[in-house]
Scaffold this motif. Structure first.
Motif, short mmCIF file in Angstrom:
data_model
loop_
_atom_site.label_atom_id
_atom_site.label_comp_id
_atom_site.label_asym_id
_atom_site.label_seq_id
_atom_site.Cartn_x
_atom_site.Cartn_y
_atom_site.Cartn_z
N ASP A 15 -1.92 9.78 -15.25
CA ASP A 15 -2.68 8.57 -14.95
C ASP A 15 -3.72 8.80 -13.86
O ASP A 15 -4.22 7.87 -13.25
CB ASP A 15 -1.73 7.44 -14.51
N PHE A 16 -4.06 10.08 -13.60
CA PHE A 16 -5.09 10.37 -12.62
C PHE A 16 -6.45 10.00 -13.22
O PHE A 16 -6.79 10.42 -14.31
CB PHE A 16 -5.09 11.85 -12.23
N SER A 17 -7.20 9.22 -12.48
CA SER A 17 -8.49 8.76 -13.00
C SER A 17 -9.48 9.91 -13.01
O SER A 17 -9.53 10.74 -12.09
CB SER A 17 -9.03 7.62 -12.14
N GLN A 18 -10.28 9.98 -14.06
CA GLN A 18 -11.33 10.98 -14.19
C GLN A 18 -12.67 10.25 -14.04
O GLN A 18 -13.17 9.64 -14.97
CB GLN A 18 -11.25 11.66 -15.56
N LYS A 19 -13.24 10.31 -12.85
CA LYS A 19 -14.51 9.64 -12.61
C LYS A 19 -15.64 10.34 -13.36
O LYS A 19 -15.66 11.57 -13.49
CB LYS A 19 -14.82 9.61 -11.12
N GLY A 43 0.82 -1.20 0.00
CA GLY A 43 0.00 0.00 0.00
C GLY A 43 0.85 1.25 0.00
O GLY A 43 2.00 1.25 0.44
N THR A 44 0.30 2.34 -0.50
CA THR A 44 1.01 3.62 -0.57
C THR A 44 0.21 4.69 0.15
O THR A 44 -1.03 4.69 0.12
CB THR A 44 1.24 4.04 -2.03
N TRP A 45 0.92 5.60 0.79
CA TRP A 45 0.27 6.68 1.52
C TRP A 45 -0.03 7.82 0.56
O TRP A 45 0.86 8.45 0.02
CB TRP A 45 1.17 7.17 2.65
N PRO A 74 -11.20 15.71 -5.76
CA PRO A 74 -10.18 15.22 -6.69
C PRO A 74 -9.12 14.38 -5.99
O PRO A 74 -8.65 14.72 -4.90
CB PRO A 74 -9.57 16.50 -7.28
N LYS A 75 -8.75 13.30 -6.63
CA LYS A 75 -7.75 12.39 -6.08
C LYS A 75 -6.54 12.38 -7.01
O LYS A 75 -6.63 11.94 -8.16
CB LYS A 75 -8.34 10.98 -5.97
N TYR A 76 -5.45 12.90 -6.50
CA TYR A 76 -4.22 12.98 -7.29
C TYR A 76 -3.03 13.06 -6.36
O TYR A 76 -3.18 13.19 -5.13
CB TYR A 76 -4.26 14.20 -8.23
N ASN A 77 -1.85 12.97 -6.93
CA ASN A 77 -0.62 13.02 -6.15
C ASN A 77 -0.34 14.47 -5.76
O ASN A 77 0.20 15.25 -6.56
CB ASN A 77 0.53 12.43 -6.96
N GLN A 78 -0.69 14.84 -4.55
CA GLN A 78 -0.56 16.23 -4.12
C GLN A 78 0.88 16.63 -3.85
O GLN A 78 1.17 17.82 -3.74
CB GLN A 78 -1.43 16.46 -2.88
N PHE A 116 -3.69 19.90 -14.12
CA PHE A 116 -2.76 19.94 -13.00
C PHE A 116 -1.45 20.58 -13.44
O PHE A 116 -1.03 20.48 -14.59
CB PHE A 116 -2.48 18.53 -12.47
N LYS A 117 -0.85 21.23 -12.49
CA LYS A 117 0.47 21.83 -12.70
C LYS A 117 1.46 21.12 -11.79
O LYS A 117 1.22 20.96 -10.59
CB LYS A 117 0.44 23.33 -12.36
#
Length: 796
Positions: free
Chosen positions: A344-348, A56-58, A370-374, A425-426
């Motif tokens: 590769d961020f999913s677009q629901k 798992g990843t945080w 939104p769920k992405y690598n912050q 995203f930037k």
């Protein structure tokens, strides 16, 4: 005073050199200590190492678990263990998905290599994980053949639906043609006019979920196959909307698709009705039973930390008896021609619809979390859109942004259909600090040394009566320009741009269509600097290689003269070939990437070549247009360097008397002079690619120490050590000493002592082999036999 005058000047020079070396090394050590202190002073992460277990990843304040695990720390099993059913063996199966048998279809079947059977790892309504029955497929059935059986759906819907699900179970073997056929068949199963059974439709939802696991490229190829195939996707989406209103109050949830119906027939009429549909966050990217919630007669959205997506559907007419919702985990069925994705961020995608033919009186309010690598990205902008079935693309008409709060993106649309929030995203680039003291001092010394060397070589060419100065001057000029560009242009000016105050708060008023999911600030100036640095560093290495080739002709192949028009030939190579490499590299990258080619050629952090391409280092411009040619040149230089060292410099000639033999110090200095011109110290750059951070740090400072001062080394070894420079320096020092007039007593004795001291100082630095500096014959030639020396002189 007398004792100081009697000191050996060689010892004095050694002390000065030692002090300079100590200062440079001290700067390196000091910089290292400062960096270590910064790293130690940074706050430790609030989450301990290895908090998330089992892969798992945080992310975003919680553990994102792989398919086989769930829970806060990914420690709860979410799979069915290895199993056997008759002759079929199954590996571990993730919950909610079908597992594939190890037994495959034979070579003489149409489905060669496909699994012969599948088995469902089912999740009950109480959350228990149980193995389902085994489904045995037909190894001679194909999706194309099932497409021809669409007319039989009314009577064979269950069988056809099972076959389609079975043939799409192995996502790695799904082709664009298979996607097209499967979507056509499944779309017809959902079509109410085909009268397929409810069980067949539930299995069709499973098929859609499996299709959404296929690669993005497969869907892109299927969409590009033709207009009719794009309509196939649109037909499937439309039929799923209709199906979502026909289940009563039932939900069908699969890992990539969730369908929820709400029966409004029992609601009181005469007033508006509102239904809130929520999708909860999970410990994985898959939907599971219980992850969707329906609330009725809710006045407003109420998002919280456990909600990932909410849609509030408001109906204002009394004819609405049912509404439905469909959630897609990604946008693969919605192939847009205007919005392009690279991340590769999913677009629901969320669909809200009613069973009315005309639902103009309905509206929706939507909230997305939104769920992405912050850590690596920040939200730049977003658009509230819907899928226009007429244009087969996203559209903003009738949709508006609303005020955002607590990281949620709010939208309002005055109609019902499939909705999405398109996000751009930037990337959070980590711009490096300005050049440290070590680099700045080294580059400044190199620039000064190179300028003086160029002036000296040009000004004294006639005095030295040599015709081979061009190679050294060209090397110094290219190295000088590279150092100037490095000092004044390596930093990206985007680093100093003033950040917009609402960067992390996207504009909430204008709902403009986006064209891509990642944005960057173009900087043509930085791209030009990167191209110039690329060119002049290649030129520098080209001239080191040409210097090696010329020395090989002069010292090893002394029996043969230099080729005709040698200077013109090497000039075309030294200045022309690097230009061809740079132009070809830029042309290839531009043709492949189009208008956004800059970041495929250079980095954003600094104005230098991109370290990794789309597929890593193997496709990067740094590897093929820089590292490869530099490696070839360095190998060539090192081979020639070894040959010259063994056959010329350190060769012992017994025919020479002891007075004519070259001293050990002279041999060392001659070796160093060739090392500098050949760029041998650049091999330290390869050690900087080592994965260990500590080792890479050590070699980084060694590389910086030896190569930022390369211009200074050339000045010392190829200018200061020449007899002409020493003679001119002696005259200057003599005139300065005479003009001071500080010593009036015994002027003739003082002048004599000064001259003697200056003579001893200059002669303590033995003149370099001028043949090695490509200037004129020198003392190293004394190591050769008289006949060899004559032959070499005749070849210049």
């Amino acid at each position: 005073m007398a004792s100081c005058r009697a000191c050996d000047l060689k010892v004095l020079v050694a002390i000065v050199c030692g002090l300079l070396t100590t200062i440079v090394l001290g700067l390196g050590i000091w910089t290292t200590v400062i960096r270590i202190q910064k790293e130690l002073s940074t706050s430790s992460p609030s989450i301990p190492m290895e908090f998330c277990r089992n892969g798992g990843t945080w992310e975003n304040g919680g553990c994102t678990c792989p398919d086989f695990w769930r829970g806060r720390r990914c420690t709860i099993a979410n799979f069915c263990e290895n199993s056997t059913y008759g002759i079929f063996t199954f590996d571990r199966i993730p919950a909610g998905k079908y597992g594939l048998s190890q037994q495959r279809c034979d070579k003489d079947t149409l489905n060669e290599g496909n699994p012969r059977a599948t088995r469902l790892c089912n999740i009950t309504m109480y959350g228990e994980i149980k193995l389902g029955n085994v489904t045995i497929g037909n190894c001679n059935q194909t999706l194309e053949a099932l497409e021809d059986q669409i007319g039989n759906i009314s009577t064979q819907s269950l069988n056809i639906s099972n076959e389609v699900r079975f043939l799409t179970s192995d996502v790695n073997r799904i082709t664009p043609e298979g996607v097209i056929s499967a979507t056509k068949v499944v779309g017809e199963i959902f079509n109410p006019e085909r009268n397929a059974t409810l069980e067949a439709k539930e299995i069709a939802v499973t098929t859609v979920s499996q299709l959404l696991d296929a690669g993005e490229g497969v869907f892109q190829e299927a969409a590009a196959a033709g207009t009719d195939d794009v309509n196939t996707f649109a037909m499937l989406v439309k039929q799923m909307e209709i199906y979502s209103t026909s289940l009563g109050n039932k939900a069908v949830v699969e890992p990539n698709v969730a369908v929820q119906s709400v029966d409004l027939s029992s609601e009181s009429t005469g007033h508006s009705t509102s239904v809130l549909f929520s999708v909860k966050k999970g410990s994985s990217d898959s939907l599971i039973p219980g992850s969707t919630v329906v609330d009725r007669d809710v006045e407003r959205l109420n998002p919280n930390g456990q909600i990932e997506l909410q849609i509030l559907l408001n109906t204002s007419t009394s004819n609405t008896t049912a509404c439905g919702f469909v959630v897609y985990q990604n946008n693969k069925l919605f192939q847009s021609k205007t919005f392009k994705t690279k991340s590769d961020f999913s677009q629901k995608i969320i669909s809200g619809s009613t069973n009315e033919n005309n639902s103009q009186g309905a509206s929706v309010d939507i909230v997305f979390n939104p769920k992405y690598n912050q850590k690596e990205f920040q939200l730049h902008s977003y658009a509230c859109v819907y899928w226009n079935l007429s244009t087969k693309d996203w559209d903003t008409r009738g949709c508006y942004k609303k005020r955002n709060s607590n990281g949620f993106l709010h939208c309002h649309c005055n109609h019902t259909t499939n909705f999405a929030v398109l996000m751009s995203f930037k990337k959070n680039y980590k711009y490096p600090e300005s050049l440290n003291i070590l680099s700045s001092v080294g580059c400044a010394l190199s620039i000064t040394g190179l300028v003086l060397t160029i002036i000296f070589q040009i000004a004294t060419r006639n005095v030295r009566k040599t015709s081979v100065t061009w190679v050294l001057v060209s090397l110094c000029v290219s190295m000088l320009i590279f150092n100037l560009l490095f000092v004044f242009g390596i930093e990206n000016s985007n680093k100093n741009l003033k950040e917009i105050s609402d960067t992390n708060k996207p504009d909430s008023n204008r709902n403009e269509m986006l064209t891509q999911d990642t944005v960057y600030i173009p900087n043509p100036k930085c791209t030009v600097v990167a191209a110039l640095l690329h060119y002049f560093l290649l030129v520098t290495f080209s001239w080191t290689g040409l210097s090696a080739a010329q020395l090989y002709f002069l010292l090893i192949r002394t029996m043969r003269p230099l080729p005709q028009r040698f200077i013109l030939f090497i000039s075309l190579i030294g200045w022309g070939v690097p230009a061809i490499v740079v132009v070809v590299t830029v042309g290839i990258i531009f043709s492949q990437s189009g208008s956004q080619w800059e970041l495929d050629y250079r980095q954003e952090e600094i104005c230098w070549l991109a370290v990794s391409g789309k597929n890593g280092l193997i496709t990067s411009s740094l590897l093929w247009s820089f590292m490869m040619p530099i490696t070839i040149i360095l190998i060539n230089n090192i081979v020639i360097f070894i040959i010259i060292i063994v056959k010329v410099i350190w060769k012992t000639n017994q025919n020479l008397t002891s007075t004519k033999k070259v001293s050990f110090l002279k041999k060392i200095l001659s070796t160093l002079s060739i090392t500098v011109v050949f760029g041998v110290t650049w091999i330290l750059a390869y050690f900087m690619l080592i994965g260990n951070d500590d080792v890479r740090e050590i070699f980084s400072y060694m590389f910086c120490l030896f190569n930022t001062t390369q211009g200074l080394q050339i000045f010392i070894l190829y200018t200061v050590k020449t007899k002409i420079f020493q003679s001119e320096a002696s005259k200057v020092l003599k005139s300065l000493s005479e003009s001071t007039g500080r010593v009036k007593l015994l002027p003739s004795v003082t002048s004599l002592r000064l001259r003697l001291r200056m003579y001893n100082l200059l002669t303590s630095f033995p003149a370099l082999n001028e043949r090695f500096t490509l200037l004129e014959p020198s003392v190293i030639m004394e190591e050769m036999t008289p006949s060899e020396s004559d032959q070499a002189d005749s070849s210049i």
